[in-house]
Design an enzyme around this catalytic site. Structure first.
Site, PDB file in Angstrom:
ATOM      1  N   THR A  50       0.810  -1.114  -0.037  1.00  0.00           N
ATOM      2  CA  THR A  50      -0.156   0.130  -0.043  1.00  0.00           C
ATOM      3  C   THR A  50       0.949   1.191  -0.041  1.00  0.00           C
ATOM      4  O   THR A  50       1.976   1.070   0.318  1.00  0.00           O
ATOM      5  CB  THR A  50      -0.914  -0.069   1.201  1.00  0.00           C
ATOM      6  OG1 THR A  50      -0.182  -0.190   2.334  1.00  0.00           O
ATOM      7  CG2 THR A  50      -1.571  -1.464   1.358  1.00  0.00           C
ATOM      8  N   TRP A  61     -17.851  12.900  15.469  1.00  0.00           N
ATOM      9  CA  TRP A  61     -16.903  12.984  14.418  1.00  0.00           C
ATOM     10  C   TRP A  61     -17.036  14.194  13.531  1.00  0.00           C
ATOM     11  O   TRP A  61     -18.220  14.471  13.033  1.00  0.00           O
ATOM     12  CB  TRP A  61     -16.956  11.656  13.693  1.00  0.00           C
ATOM     13  CG  TRP A  61     -16.549  10.267  14.352  1.00  0.00           C
ATOM     14  CD1 TRP A  61     -16.407  10.207  15.471  1.00  0.00           C
ATOM     15  CD2 TRP A  61     -16.532   9.128  13.813  1.00  0.00           C
ATOM     16  NE1 TRP A  61     -15.980   9.241  15.876  1.00  0.00           N
ATOM     17  CE2 TRP A  61     -15.949   8.238  14.711  1.00  0.00           C
ATOM     18  CE3 TRP A  61     -16.469   8.762  12.380  1.00  0.00           C
ATOM     19  CZ2 TRP A  61     -15.596   6.874  14.448  1.00  0.00           C
ATOM     20  CZ3 TRP A  61     -16.134   7.295  12.299  1.00  0.00           C
ATOM     21  CH2 TRP A  61     -15.908   6.481  13.374  1.00  0.00           C
ATOM     22  N   LYS A 119     -12.170  13.548  16.387  1.00  0.00           N
ATOM     23  CA  LYS A 119     -13.041  13.230  17.264  1.00  0.00           C
ATOM     24  C   LYS A 119     -13.193  14.080  18.427  1.00  0.00           C
ATOM     25  O   LYS A 119     -12.491  14.534  19.270  1.00  0.00           O
ATOM     26  CB  LYS A 119     -12.501  11.901  17.905  1.00  0.00           C
ATOM     27  CG  LYS A 119     -12.761  10.660  16.868  1.00  0.00           C
ATOM     28  CD  LYS A 119     -12.218   9.349  17.297  1.00  0.00           C
ATOM     29  CE  LYS A 119     -12.196   8.467  16.256  1.00  0.00           C
ATOM     30  NZ  LYS A 119     -10.801   8.316  15.686  1.00  0.00           N
ATOM     31  N   GLU A 123      -5.632  -3.051  -1.755  1.00  0.00           N
ATOM     32  CA  GLU A 123      -6.097  -4.108  -1.211  1.00  0.00           C
ATOM     33  C   GLU A 123      -7.520  -4.510  -2.061  1.00  0.00           C
ATOM     34  O   GLU A 123      -7.960  -5.642  -2.017  1.00  0.00           O
ATOM     35  CB  GLU A 123      -6.843  -3.823   0.202  1.00  0.00           C
ATOM     36  CG  GLU A 123      -5.635  -3.594   1.143  1.00  0.00           C
ATOM     37  CD  GLU A 123      -5.319  -2.183   1.481  1.00  0.00           C
ATOM     38  OE1 GLU A 123      -5.485  -1.290   0.497  1.00  0.00           O
ATOM     39  OE2 GLU A 123      -4.782  -1.729   2.615  1.00  0.00           O
TER      40      GLU A 123
HETATM   41  N1  LIG Z   1     -11.962   8.324  -5.330  1.00  0.00           N
HETATM   42  C1  LIG Z   1     -11.492   8.463  -4.191  1.00  0.00           C
HETATM   43  N2  LIG Z   1     -11.746   9.247  -3.318  1.00  0.00           N
HETATM   44  C2  LIG Z   1     -11.306   9.542  -1.982  1.00  0.00           C
HETATM   45  N3  LIG Z   1     -10.225   8.847  -1.641  1.00  0.00           N
HETATM   46  C3  LIG Z   1      -9.924   7.600  -2.391  1.00  0.00           C
HETATM   47  C4  LIG Z   1     -10.224   7.537  -3.603  1.00  0.00           C
HETATM   48  N4  LIG Z   1      -9.552   6.501  -4.193  1.00  0.00           N
HETATM   49  C5  LIG Z   1      -8.836   6.053  -3.256  1.00  0.00           C
HETATM   50  N5  LIG Z   1      -9.049   6.820  -2.014  1.00  0.00           N
HETATM   51  C6  LIG Z   1      -8.233   6.769  -1.048  1.00  0.00           C
HETATM   52  O1  LIG Z   1      -6.946   5.840  -1.184  1.00  0.00           O
HETATM   53  C7  LIG Z   1      -6.795   4.897  -0.198  1.00  0.00           C
HETATM   54  C8  LIG Z   1      -6.279   3.601  -1.016  1.00  0.00           C
HETATM   55  O2  LIG Z   1      -5.107   4.083  -1.356  1.00  0.00           O
HETATM   56  P1  LIG Z   1      -3.773   3.260  -1.313  1.00  0.00           P
HETATM   57  O3  LIG Z   1      -4.150   1.531  -1.594  1.00  0.00           O
HETATM   58  O4  LIG Z   1      -2.702   3.701  -2.516  1.00  0.00           O
HETATM   59  O5  LIG Z   1      -2.781   3.179  -0.124  1.00  0.00           O
HETATM   60  P2  LIG Z   1      -2.899   3.955   1.151  1.00  0.00           P
HETATM   61  O6  LIG Z   1      -4.418   3.708   1.702  1.00  0.00           O
HETATM   62  O7  LIG Z   1      -3.066   5.741   0.594  1.00  0.00           O
HETATM   63  O8  LIG Z   1      -1.806   3.814   1.880  1.00  0.00           O
HETATM   64  P3  LIG Z   1      -1.658   2.852   3.403  1.00  0.00           P
HETATM   65  O9  LIG Z   1      -2.859   2.031   3.356  1.00  0.00           O
HETATM   66  O10 LIG Z   1      -0.611   2.545   3.384  1.00  0.00           O
HETATM   67  O11 LIG Z   1      -1.755   3.985   4.284  1.00  0.00           O
HETATM   68  C9  LIG Z   1      -8.466   4.586   0.165  1.00  0.00           C
HETATM   69  O12 LIG Z   1      -8.461   3.797   1.332  1.00  0.00           O
HETATM   70  C10 LIG Z   1      -8.917   6.036   0.279  1.00  0.00           C
HETATM   71  O13 LIG Z   1      -8.618   6.428   1.514  1.00  0.00           O
HETATM   72 MG   LIG Z   2      -4.706   2.008   2.969  1.00  0.00          MG
END
Ligand SMILES: Nc1ncnc2c1ncn2[C@@H]1O[C@H](COP(=O)(O)OP(=O)(O)OP(=O)(O)O)[C@@H](O)[C@H]1O
Ligand SMILES: [Mg+2]
Ligand SMILES: Nc1ncnc2c1ncn2[C@@H]1O[C@H](COP(=O)(O)OP(=O)(O)OP(=O)(O)O)[C@@H](O)[C@H]1O
Ligand SMILES: [Mg+2]
Lengths: 548, 548
Positions: free
Chosen positions: A185, A442, A437, A330
């Site tokens: 990730t 929230w 919070k 994921e």
């Molecule tokens: N269209 C979208 N609008 C808002 N948020 C988004 C969108 N697409 C993806 N995300 C954000 O990106 C996340 C997924 O990103 P990625 O798998 O690249 O890793 P990350 O969550 O940024 O990093 P880590 O999990 O390591 O902290 C999602 O959980 C969400 O928070």
């Molecule tokens: Mg993530």
């Protein structure tokens, strides 16, 4: 009683074979710095992926071995995708933009045996080498001549590896649940975690992503992978697009607005994927150069929320449809897509956009829900918000080497906080780690950021919760002003008045030159929280909230 | 090493749940004779399928039990599809148009425990009852009042069965390879054989059929099931269309041209499937009534070859795209679809039609090949023809209760003879049982039929091989002339001159009033061979071939 249908496994080698058989001469274009475009086709991809597979077999690579890439988008990277996974090994795409410590952590955690790297990352590789004991060979993605010219003459090259290998192979009929790829990730909320994709999940995701109501990928398309192939496998497009027989275009390193416009026009690109930042650069270029896309008809935007104004500019000014996607490493990653429904045809374009700015409806194959703190399902009324959960055949069950991350109930908890409305549109209101919070309730950091960014003098804004003795946490805005602006904190706070509940009013505003971003371009609120956890909130601001 | 993705099974209950969750109020329209249209929606389908499932469970139906339907297309039939398969039992759709002996054979072979029948088949049911000992109950698809009015007051009714049952159920998480449906082949070449579909095959077929380059099914569509739900599960549309959230329209009994036009216009149908005969009736109606379709934009035509003239009329005169599909009960059935490629854009419409009249290119997920008599792969040059073979996850592995029909090499031999050209277009040249073997070479009966039907005074033609002492078999044309025509055999043979190799020249022509057709509208050449096996070929005709 079981049915009597064939047990043909869903394999990536079947995608490659289908493409080579049905679309042998469909082009695969790679832009290479300071050279004419490299052009091959699906027959060529099959030949060279086969050579790679034969080379790996003869080098003693075994099923299940992890082989890493440190590379931008290009034909060799695509060959690695298919050649490595085709023999049952795991193609581990590493994000070269991560901090060195993160890369070291990832390669060691994955225990990669080989690392294939672009010449551009030679310095990075030299730094990594002494710190990554599992790696037996660092192989540069180049021919011997190129490698020498770039000062990498000491490294084995990819082209030498392929040379002399047979151009065909009988791909093994693997179990479809065999691991095919590994991707960590982005590291936005902590250390990156490894997601181990399977052939089955990748093929099913390809079907789902190509559907008319998802990305609508067809043999009539020319698909550009703008999203890096190390970011959730360029969102699965290197699997999906070949399965559908689309022409492929890989822009390489350069994804600034002008470079994108050039390559789109040169090769008739109809579809491309990328994070909002990329598309902001693209429309800024179009606007400043006074040009328009002539073949691009839709873009898949996700990774972070797509700003409404970007959507509007792309759609209304340039006739490019925006497919707003939400997903995670994921989730392979396509999980929800925001498009309007037939019943919205009669609405105004603003009303339709109200749907599109949400993160969208679940694509066929996955199921989403929202849960309260006690794991109860929350209503889909567009108001209740809670932990977003998801399940389906292309959703991770657990992280690599973290068996404890598997849940007994079969759902994946995304770490995002969301609402789902009556029509099924999901909207991310926050990350659970970023939500503020205050007094047991929230506050959505994202909503406060969006409002700040709606101010004409604000370029970017982050809102974090800072500790507060009475209310637990209170919102702090950290913002970047447009060049030359003298906007004050008080003015920005005044801008919030009437737009939010009183108790959501931020307690303070700080202006900074720049905000910290992670390796996939996302705001690093973890960094901001570190920097500002001791920030003293002015009582004057608190007075404004009515809470003092 | 296995991946770490969720093992969510591919189940039909997941399709139903997705539809009910994401498209609860999308309509399902059934045309009922002499009544206003019956209209429900996906939420309603879920409620009643759940009631049915609960009723079956409480009636002691067990996983694997076969439950038959003798029914036309309508909402109750759709509920049977989902309710029966949802609990792991098998929905066996029986073709009520087969000869009674065939139906008896099929029901006994399947050992059906229950038969659900439309009131229209009450007389048929009375004939079948004493001959089908496995059937415990014959249940009429009606309410008690309707049943009494139709003289079926003695039968248990479907509505009574559902009444009082709970409207929701926890669908069991079955193994995705569990059998979900049973359908016997059309019986064109012999006794029908049972194909036992699995949840996995049906879901994967739904994904594939919906793809942009296949049927392009979307939530913007209104899909009419014109092909009967007992003919290869209406070509999988009752699974595919709900998965995509399309509005559904089921025309019931009446599929004459006028009825189709009415229901298409009444409900905004955009897509429909059916055999060529149905579409011939449809365009004849449009032409004679001087009307045009206003919403229909494409039709899926297969089952037998789509005549070129029909294609032309639909496309050029009425703006309805023809998707020419080849498939079999054994292939779920969508296997190849004939559409033009991007590179054909610059061709004339006639040249494009040359591609479309072929049976098409393999859809993503299946692989086709052609084999000579020694099972060697033949070249894909558009000339070599041989046994068409196919494999993929929605292709039958063997027939129900015929384990000997499974092949060790993993391919299914279709019984069709075909060419495949350089672009991947497959063309059926014959059925292997119909091909005419003359002097060790093969003559395509279909090509000779098509040529005869290209004669303006011929309505329909069949060509069969009749035994010949010297040449093994020689072609005999059996044709139906247009009303009032006095075309002679010699004139028709003259029409062939120059269009075929000399030794393909038919040896004789017989004119008849009508040709025999099977239960899905196909020419029954088995019948013709029985009738004409002793037909003496005139030596004059043989002289013309140059072979005498
Ligand atoms: N269209 C979208 N609008 C808002 N948020 C988004 C969108 N697409 C993806 N995300 C954000 O990106 C996340 C997924 O990103 P990625 O798998 O690249 O890793 P990350 O969550 O940024 O990093 P880590 O999990 O390591 O902290 C999602 O959980 C969400 O928070
Ligand atoms: Mg993530
Ligand atoms: N587009 C098409 N063009 C020509 N023939 C077709 C086409 N589509 C289907 N067919 C024919 O229909 C056959 C499949 O039909 P189906 O499964 O309904 O039973 P059948 O083969 O007619 O009957 P049986 O197998 O019992 O003899 C194919 O094998 C092929 O011969
Ligand atoms: Mg058949």
């Amino acid at each position: 009683m079981l049915g009597l249908m064939m047990q043909t496994p869903l394999l990536l080698s079947s995608i490659l074979s289908h493409a080579a058989r049905s679309f042998p001469d469909v082009e695969i274009v790679s832009r290479v710095p300071d050279r004419p475009d490299h052009i091959t086709n699906y027959a060529g991809l099959m030949r060279r992926s086969s050579q790679l597979a034969n080379a790996l077999n003869s080098a003693g690579i075994k099923p299940g071995d992890r082989l890493a890439t440190l590379a931008m988008n290009g034909y060799r990277h695509l060959e690695l995708y298919y050649g490595i996974s085709g023999i049952g090994a795991v193609c581990h795409t590493v994000n070269p933009r991560l901090f060195v410590e993160q890369i070291v952590y990832i390669i060691n955690h994955a225990e990669d045996r080989l690392v294939f790297f672009d010449l551009g990352f030679i310095e990075l590789v030299k730094t990594l080498m002494p710190k990554c004991p599992s790696v037996e060979r660092w192989i540069c993605l180049a021919g011997a001549g190129e490698a020498r010219a770039a000062g990498a003459g000491d490294f084995p090259t990819y082209e030498d590896m392929l040379a002399g290998q047979a151009q065909s192979i009988d791909w093994p009929q693997l179990d479809e649940n065999t691991a095919c790829g590994l991707c960590y990730t982005s590291g936005t909320t902590g250390n990156p975690k490894g997601v181990l994709y399977a052939h089955r999940s990748a093929v099913l995701h390809s079907f789902a992503a190509a559907l008319p109501d998802a990305c609508r990928i067809s043999l009539n398309d020319t698909v550009a992978f703008v999203s890096p192939m190390f970011h959730a496998m360029s969102w699965g497009m290197p699997y999906c697009a070949p399965a559908m027989g689309a022409k492929l275009v890989m822009p390489g390193q350069k994804v600034d607005g002008e470079s994108l416009h050039r390559i789109f026009e040169d090769h008739g690109v109809t579809f491309a994927n990328g994070v909002p930042t990329v598309w902001l650069g693209y429309v800024q270029y179009l606007q400043s150069a006074g040009v328009r896309p002539t073949t691009l008809n839709r873009v898949l935007i996700g990774g972070t929320a797509c700003p409404r104004s970007l959507m509007q500019t792309l759609q209304d000014d340039f006739g490019v449809e925006v497919l707003h996607v939400w997903g995670m490493t994921e989730t392979s990653p396509v999980a929800t897509i925001s498009k309007v429904l037939p019943r919205h045809r009669s609405l105004s374009s603003e009303q339709r956009r109200n749907r599109q700015v949400k993160q969208g409806r679940a694509v066929f194959g996955v199921e989403i829900g929202i849960r309260d703190g006690d794991n109860n399902e929350l209503p889909h009324d567009g108001k209740a918000f809670g932990d977003l959960v998801i399940r389906g055949p292309w959703i991770a069950r657990s992280y690599y080497k973290m068996p404890e991350s598997e849940r007994a109930d079969g759902w994946f908890f995304t770490g995002d906080v969301a609402t789902i409305d009556e029509e099924g549109y999901m909207q991310i209101t926050d990350r659970s780690k970023d939500v503020i919070k205050s007094g047991g309730e929230w506050i959505s950091s994202i909503e406060l950021e969006n409002l700040a960014m709606a101010h004409p003098e604000i370029v970017e804004a982050a809102v974090i919760g800072v500790p507060h003795p009475k209310w637990d946490e209170r919102p702090l805005v950290i913002a970047v002003r447009r060049k030359g602006s003298s906007l004050t904190a008080a003015e920005l706070l005044a801008f919030y008045e009437g737009k939010i509940a009183k108790w959501w009013m931020p307690d303070d505003v700080l202006f900074v030159e720049e905000l910290p971003h992670g390796a996939t371009g996302k705001l690093l609120k973890t960094k901001l929280r570190e920097l500002y956890e001791d920030h003293a909130l002015p009582s004057v601001a608190l007075a404004r909230t009515g809470l003092a």
